[in-house]
Design a protein around this motif. Structure first.
Motif, PDB file in Angstrom:
ATOM      1  N   VAL A 169      63.024  42.694  33.254  1.00  0.00           N
ATOM      2  CA  VAL A 169      63.750  43.923  32.946  1.00  0.00           C
ATOM      3  C   VAL A 169      62.983  44.734  31.908  1.00  0.00           C
ATOM      4  O   VAL A 169      62.740  45.935  32.071  1.00  0.00           O
ATOM      5  CB  VAL A 169      65.170  43.612  32.432  1.00  0.00           C
ATOM      6  N   PHE A 170      62.577  44.067  30.825  1.00  0.00           N
ATOM      7  CA  PHE A 170      61.875  44.782  29.757  1.00  0.00           C
ATOM      8  C   PHE A 170      60.533  45.321  30.246  1.00  0.00           C
ATOM      9  O   PHE A 170      60.176  46.472  29.957  1.00  0.00           O
ATOM     10  CB  PHE A 170      61.653  43.866  28.554  1.00  0.00           C
ATOM     11  N   LEU A 171      59.778  44.513  30.982  1.00  0.00           N
ATOM     12  CA  LEU A 171      58.458  44.949  31.431  1.00  0.00           C
ATOM     13  C   LEU A 171      58.556  46.139  32.380  1.00  0.00           C
ATOM     14  O   LEU A 171      57.743  47.076  32.304  1.00  0.00           O
ATOM     15  CB  LEU A 171      57.717  43.794  32.104  1.00  0.00           C
ATOM     16  N   GLN A 172      59.528  46.127  33.277  1.00  0.00           N
ATOM     17  CA  GLN A 172      59.682  47.256  34.191  1.00  0.00           C
ATOM     18  C   GLN A 172      60.105  48.508  33.425  1.00  0.00           C
ATOM     19  O   GLN A 172      59.588  49.603  33.671  1.00  0.00           O
ATOM     20  CB  GLN A 172      60.696  46.933  35.281  1.00  0.00           C
ATOM     21  N   GLY A 173      61.026  48.351  32.467  1.00  0.00           N
ATOM     22  CA  GLY A 173      61.448  49.485  31.659  1.00  0.00           C
ATOM     23  C   GLY A 173      60.296  50.069  30.860  1.00  0.00           C
ATOM     24  O   GLY A 173      60.143  51.292  30.748  1.00  0.00           O
ATOM     25  N   ALA A 174      59.459  49.195  30.275  1.00  0.00           N
ATOM     26  CA  ALA A 174      58.311  49.654  29.494  1.00  0.00           C
ATOM     27  C   ALA A 174      57.316  50.401  30.380  1.00  0.00           C
ATOM     28  O   ALA A 174      56.727  51.413  29.964  1.00  0.00           O
ATOM     29  CB  ALA A 174      57.628  48.463  28.830  1.00  0.00           C
ATOM     30  N   LYS A 175      57.149  49.941  31.602  1.00  0.00           N
ATOM     31  CA  LYS A 175      56.235  50.621  32.529  1.00  0.00           C
ATOM     32  C   LYS A 175      56.759  51.997  32.893  1.00  0.00           C
ATOM     33  O   LYS A 175      55.994  52.979  32.951  1.00  0.00           O
ATOM     34  CB  LYS A 175      56.054  49.771  33.792  1.00  0.00           C
ATOM     35  N   TRP A 176      58.061  52.097  33.118  1.00  0.00           N
ATOM     36  CA  TRP A 176      58.640  53.398  33.453  1.00  0.00           C
ATOM     37  C   TRP A 176      58.494  54.375  32.292  1.00  0.00           C
ATOM     38  O   TRP A 176      58.144  55.537  32.488  1.00  0.00           O
ATOM     39  CB  TRP A 176      60.117  53.236  33.816  1.00  0.00           C
TER      40      TRP A 176
END
Length: 304
Positions: A204-211
């Motif tokens: 969740v965090f990694l995808q949010g950071a990428k966005w």
């Protein structure tokens, strides 16, 4: 004291029940159902921000139920009551190390199931949607968003770092990429002590950071689910608050631009408009706004 008495009176007029229901893949999600004692006229699903447990929305949900709405709040997998308990220790949550989940999973598996559960249970009522921050993004990603009659976004945005005011944008970029991402890889999850709210699953965090680091946020992700944005044809109102550094008007407008089959209405609210000093990213859900912001959006949700 007077406001507290009003809130207590409202709660006395509302039936509140903790429930569980299955996500699309069978994972058990925990929610709270708020029901009016009298006639139900609308169904409302409240969809949380990232790392925010459903209890934050309890006052607002009770207020809507008091006005005749059947309201469901719930936690995404890995958050609040939808986080698995530890096998040892009293009332302790299980570690999120190795827990598989992403923001797109939250939408496809959890939000989709919550919409379906409400639609099946209250099939004769208009189904309305409240999305706080990520909760608004999720509406565009779910395949069954055509079931929604009206959607209210509260500080929901496609907050790429370049749309965040300076110097906060540089702080966010550095934090996400040079602190948050390394810590998530090192520990196997993103701990709440980073200042993000509740612990988050690593994915969740990694995808949010990428966005956040992408020029067009989630629209650069190439997710097949982005095609679902065009499926939403209901009414859409998005609130942005002038003192919110994340959900700036450009960031809110970027998210709303994905809903091509409707005409989103974006409203900017200043704290002074409702007689307060701050609102920010979370302040809408304070009971202080019961007779101002809450009443206005409730009337809109109910088509009054």
């Amino acid at each position: 004291m007077g406001r507290a008495l009003l809130m207590d009176a409202a709660l006395d007029d509302v039936f509140i029940d903790d429930i569980s229901f299955p996500a699309v893949d069978g994972y058990s999600l925990t929610g709270t159902l708020f029901l009016p004692r009298g006639v139900k006229r609308h169904a409302v699903l409240i969809n949380s921000a990232t790392a925010v447990p459903r209890k934050v929305y309890r006052g607002f949900a009770s207020y809507l139920a008091h006005r005749g709405c059947a309201v469901l709040t719930y936690d995404y997998r890995g958050i609040g009551g939808s986080r698995l308990p530890a096998l040892v220790g009293y009332n302790q949550p299980k570690s999120l190390v190795g827990f598989e989940a992403s923001m797109s999973d939250w939408a496809a598996l959890d939000v989709t199931a919550a919409v379906a559960w409400m639609r099946e249970r209250y099939h004769t009522l208009p189904l309305n949607y409240v999305g706080h921050s990520f909760g608004g993004q999720a509406l565009g990603l779910i395949a069954n968003n055509s079931e929604i009659s009206r959607a209210l976004f509260v500080a929901s945005q496609a907050a790429t770092w370049k749309l965040i005011p300076s110097p906060e944008n540089y702080r966010v970029f550095v934090f996400m990429n040079f602190i948050g991402v390394p810590v998530a890889h090192l520990l196997g999850y993103a701990p709440g002590w980073l200042g993000i709210g509740e612990d988050l699953p690593k994915g969740v965090f990694l995808q949010g950071a990428k966005w956040v680091s992408s020029p067009r946020h989630l629209f650069d992700s190439r997710l097949p689910a982005l095609a679902n944005f065009a499926g939403y044809k209901g009414e859409l109102r998005a609130l942005t608050f002038s003192d919110d550094p994340w959900a700036t008007r450009p960031a809110v407008e970027l998210l709303c631009s994905g809903f091509t089959a409707t005409e989103p209405e974006v409203l900017t609210v200043k704290p002074s408009d409702v007689g307060v000093k701050t609102i920010g990213h979370f302040g809408f859900f304070r009971p202080d706004h019961r007779d101002t912001l809450w009443r206005g959006v409730a009337e809109w949700i109910q088509g009054e």
